[in-house]
Design a protein around this motif. Sequence first.
Motif, mmCIF file in Angstrom:
data_model
loop_
_atom_site.group_PDB
_atom_site.id
_atom_site.type_symbol
_atom_site.label_atom_id
_atom_site.label_comp_id
_atom_site.label_asym_id
_atom_site.label_seq_id
_atom_site.Cartn_x
_atom_site.Cartn_y
_atom_site.Cartn_z
ATOM 1 N N PHE A 87 0.876 -1.176 0.000
ATOM 2 C CA PHE A 87 0.000 0.000 0.000
ATOM 3 C C PHE A 87 0.909 1.220 0.000
ATOM 4 O O PHE A 87 1.839 1.311 0.796
ATOM 5 C CB PHE A 87 -0.887 -0.003 1.250
ATOM 6 N N LEU A 88 0.643 2.151 -0.884
ATOM 7 C CA LEU A 88 1.437 3.377 -0.897
ATOM 8 C C LEU A 88 0.634 4.496 -0.250
ATOM 9 O O LEU A 88 -0.423 4.897 -0.765
ATOM 10 C CB LEU A 88 1.808 3.777 -2.332
ATOM 11 N N ALA A 89 1.142 4.966 0.898
ATOM 12 C CA ALA A 89 0.493 6.099 1.575
ATOM 13 C C ALA A 89 1.148 7.380 1.064
ATOM 14 O O ALA A 89 2.376 7.492 1.045
ATOM 15 C CB ALA A 89 0.663 5.957 3.076
ATOM 16 N N ILE A 90 0.303 8.328 0.640
ATOM 17 C CA ILE A 90 0.826 9.552 0.035
ATOM 18 C C ILE A 90 0.463 10.751 0.903
ATOM 19 O O ILE A 90 -0.700 10.904 1.293
ATOM 20 C CB ILE A 90 0.234 9.731 -1.381
ATOM 21 N N ILE B 137 4.304 -6.318 -9.096
ATOM 22 C CA ILE B 137 3.939 -6.166 -7.681
ATOM 23 C C ILE B 137 2.569 -5.491 -7.612
ATOM 24 O O ILE B 137 2.340 -4.463 -8.258
ATOM 25 C CB ILE B 137 5.009 -5.317 -6.948
ATOM 26 N N ALA B 138 1.635 -6.086 -6.866
ATOM 27 C CA ALA B 138 0.271 -5.543 -6.798
ATOM 28 C C ALA B 138 0.222 -4.413 -5.770
ATOM 29 O O ALA B 138 0.501 -4.625 -4.589
ATOM 30 C CB ALA B 138 -0.711 -6.641 -6.422
ATOM 31 N N VAL B 139 -0.080 -3.214 -6.228
ATOM 32 C CA VAL B 139 -0.028 -2.044 -5.343
ATOM 33 C C VAL B 139 -1.399 -1.395 -5.232
ATOM 34 O O VAL B 139 -2.113 -1.245 -6.228
ATOM 35 C CB VAL B 139 0.957 -0.977 -5.910
ATOM 36 N N GLU B 140 -1.758 -1.011 -4.039
ATOM 37 C CA GLU B 140 -2.965 -0.190 -3.830
ATOM 38 C C GLU B 140 -2.488 1.165 -3.321
ATOM 39 O O GLU B 140 -1.445 1.269 -2.678
ATOM 40 C CB GLU B 140 -3.887 -0.904 -2.820
ATOM 41 N N VAL B 141 -3.250 2.224 -3.644
ATOM 42 C CA VAL B 141 -2.773 3.579 -3.377
ATOM 43 C C VAL B 141 -3.726 4.286 -2.420
ATOM 44 O O VAL B 141 -4.940 4.060 -2.457
ATOM 45 C CB VAL B 141 -2.733 4.402 -4.693
ATOM 46 N N GLY B 142 -3.181 5.166 -1.627
ATOM 47 C CA GLY B 142 -4.017 6.020 -0.780
ATOM 48 C C GLY B 142 -4.551 7.174 -1.607
ATOM 49 O O GLY B 142 -4.093 8.310 -1.460
ATOM 50 N N MET C 39 -3.006 4.355 6.991
ATOM 51 C CA MET C 39 -2.464 3.117 7.597
ATOM 52 C C MET C 39 -3.600 2.167 7.981
ATOM 53 O O MET C 39 -3.477 0.954 7.855
ATOM 54 C CB MET C 39 -1.623 3.442 8.850
ATOM 55 N N ARG C 40 -4.703 2.761 8.419
ATOM 56 C CA ARG C 40 -5.860 1.917 8.777
ATOM 57 C C ARG C 40 -6.346 1.141 7.557
ATOM 58 O O ARG C 40 -6.666 -0.025 7.604
ATOM 59 C CB ARG C 40 -6.998 2.797 9.315
ATOM 60 N N ARG C 41 -6.384 1.856 6.435
ATOM 61 C CA ARG C 41 -6.854 1.213 5.204
ATOM 62 C C ARG C 41 -5.893 0.089 4.777
ATOM 63 O O ARG C 41 -6.313 -1.005 4.398
ATOM 64 C CB ARG C 41 -6.943 2.271 4.090
ATOM 65 N N ALA C 42 -4.606 0.387 4.880
ATOM 66 C CA ALA C 42 -3.597 -0.615 4.505
ATOM 67 C C ALA C 42 -3.758 -1.865 5.359
ATOM 68 O O ALA C 42 -3.672 -2.994 4.863
ATOM 69 C CB ALA C 42 -2.198 -0.024 4.683
ATOM 70 N N ASP C 43 -4.019 -1.635 6.643
ATOM 71 C CA ASP C 43 -4.192 -2.749 7.574
ATOM 72 C C ASP C 43 -5.381 -3.619 7.170
ATOM 73 O O ASP C 43 -5.297 -4.841 7.150
ATOM 74 C CB ASP C 43 -4.428 -2.150 8.968
ATOM 75 N N GLY D 87 -4.753 -5.893 4.324
ATOM 76 C CA GLY D 87 -3.903 -7.058 4.624
ATOM 77 C C GLY D 87 -2.612 -7.093 3.817
ATOM 78 O O GLY D 87 -2.093 -8.171 3.551
ATOM 79 N N VAL D 88 -2.080 -5.919 3.455
ATOM 80 C CA VAL D 88 -0.828 -5.903 2.673
ATOM 81 C C VAL D 88 0.352 -6.308 3.551
ATOM 82 O O VAL D 88 0.305 -6.158 4.774
ATOM 83 C CB VAL D 88 -0.546 -4.498 2.075
ATOM 84 N N SER D 89 1.422 -6.797 2.919
ATOM 85 C CA SER D 89 2.600 -7.158 3.722
ATOM 86 C C SER D 89 3.492 -5.932 3.959
ATOM 87 O O SER D 89 4.215 -5.884 4.942
ATOM 88 C CB SER D 89 3.393 -8.266 3.026
ATOM 89 N N HIS D 90 3.436 -4.966 3.049
ATOM 90 C CA HIS D 90 4.291 -3.775 3.187
ATOM 91 C C HIS D 90 3.512 -2.492 2.901
ATOM 92 O O HIS D 90 2.638 -2.488 2.036
ATOM 93 C CB HIS D 90 5.466 -3.831 2.202
ATOM 94 N N VAL D 91 3.884 -1.423 3.636
ATOM 95 C CA VAL D 91 3.343 -0.098 3.309
ATOM 96 C C VAL D 91 4.526 0.796 2.939
ATOM 97 O O VAL D 91 5.549 0.782 3.631
ATOM 98 C CB VAL D 91 2.589 0.526 4.512
#
Length: 458
Positions: A360-363, A384-389, A399-403, A406-410
């Motif tokens: 998850f990429l937090a911006i 690499i499968a990425v989801e974005v803030g 960070m709540r959204r990333a949690d 269930g991503v392994s890395h932010v």
Amino acid sequence: MIRSTCGIFKANDGRSTRGSAVSPANREDGAVERVQAIRGMNDILPDAVHWWQLVEKTAREVLELYGYREIRTPVVEKLELFARSIGESTDIVEKEMYAFPDRKGQWLALRPEATASVVRAFIEHNLQADPLARKFYTIGPMFRHERPQKGRYRQFHQIDAEVFGIDDPMLDAEVMVMLCHFLERIGLEGVGLHINSLGCPACRPSFREELKKFLHDRAAHLCPDCDRRRHVNPLRVFDCKVDRCREALVGAPQLVDHLCGACARHFEKVRGYLTGLDVPFTVDPRMVRGLDYYMRTAFEVVTDRLGAQNAVGGGGRYDGLMRDLGGPDLPGIGFAIGIERLILLLQQGQSLAAKTPDVFLAILGEQAAIEGFRVVQALRRRGIAVEVGYGGGSLKSQMRRADKLGVSHVAILGEEELQKGVIVLRNMAEKSQREVPLADMTGVLGAVIPLARDGRRQ
Ligand code: AMP
């Protein structure tokens, strides 16, 4: 012949539905009516779809291993195709087909099964001339207007396999072995293979007469449907699920005892090939399958874990069908597996983790968004499968959204990181973080993500 079938549907459907088909969207109280899915026709939601993908992928792999090639036919065909192939006095054609006239009055039907369409396509495109075109498979929706319950729907999906031009009993056994191979590969246990021989036009008529006599003596015990069936198509009485009909059939003559020499030899060889491969099976003399075109070998894969819907898949030989549909006189054999039932069974035994993004990429900030967008694309191109803030927001909310995902890395990118030319990489499992130079980001994640994926799988 067809006119009578059309008549049945016309009688049910005599009213014109145009005009009344669209109900007003706004009710009198001002609330907007929701349009709901049709009963017995299900949405397959993203949370369940990975089961479907697994089943379809495994089916393709196994079928292609045995030399089957994919064919796709339309879901709508002329009604006549199904009436002529499945049989006018079968439940499917009499009661279950979605049939309707088009705007020019031509009777069409949503396909209730795939065999007839594949045979039609084979004839229509003269595929006989192509030496590679003997084994086919197709995967897709079928439609039957049955009473919906668990494992029985009005739109359901089948994996369907068909072979033309081979009458060797080894093929009958191979088709069943392939079906078992597929079920084993997908992890389905505890199913049984039931087989029977339905005879051929040489031996079936005398059996029919004997069965008719037997049913005549028990007519008073049969349900009204079977009382009619015993005249028009007595074998169909074996399909009936009504208890009193099942009881009335105790002691009924059995097809396997009336096979002609050629059918008996064929059946014996099929059993011999199965036994030679140690494939367990049960001869079920009452299994006749619900379609008229079957002859000789018929088989079903059954389970006792789905209540009344005990068949996961089934099929058989249909040597006269191609000729009856106006094509060359080539033998045929095939089967269909119901995907919904298969998945219901698989879900009883195991769970399958839904696919989640890796990162998850937090911006934080507008400048970071431009650079972040670039980084995200570079990562996706690395697989690499990425989801974005999207839209930014506070770090806490991202960070709540990333949690939840269930991503392994932010990866965190703010104005400060941007100025330093780094990105913060947080390992969610270890709850540790470090700074990684922006230029090294794809390389670093390219190394750690496969390890994280393996860890999640264990
Ligand atoms: P059939 O074409 O009737 O031989 O059916 C082959 C397989 O398709 C069955 O064994 C079931 O797994 C599946 N099937 C048939 N009808 C339905 C239905 N109405 N709903 C769900 N699955 C079905």
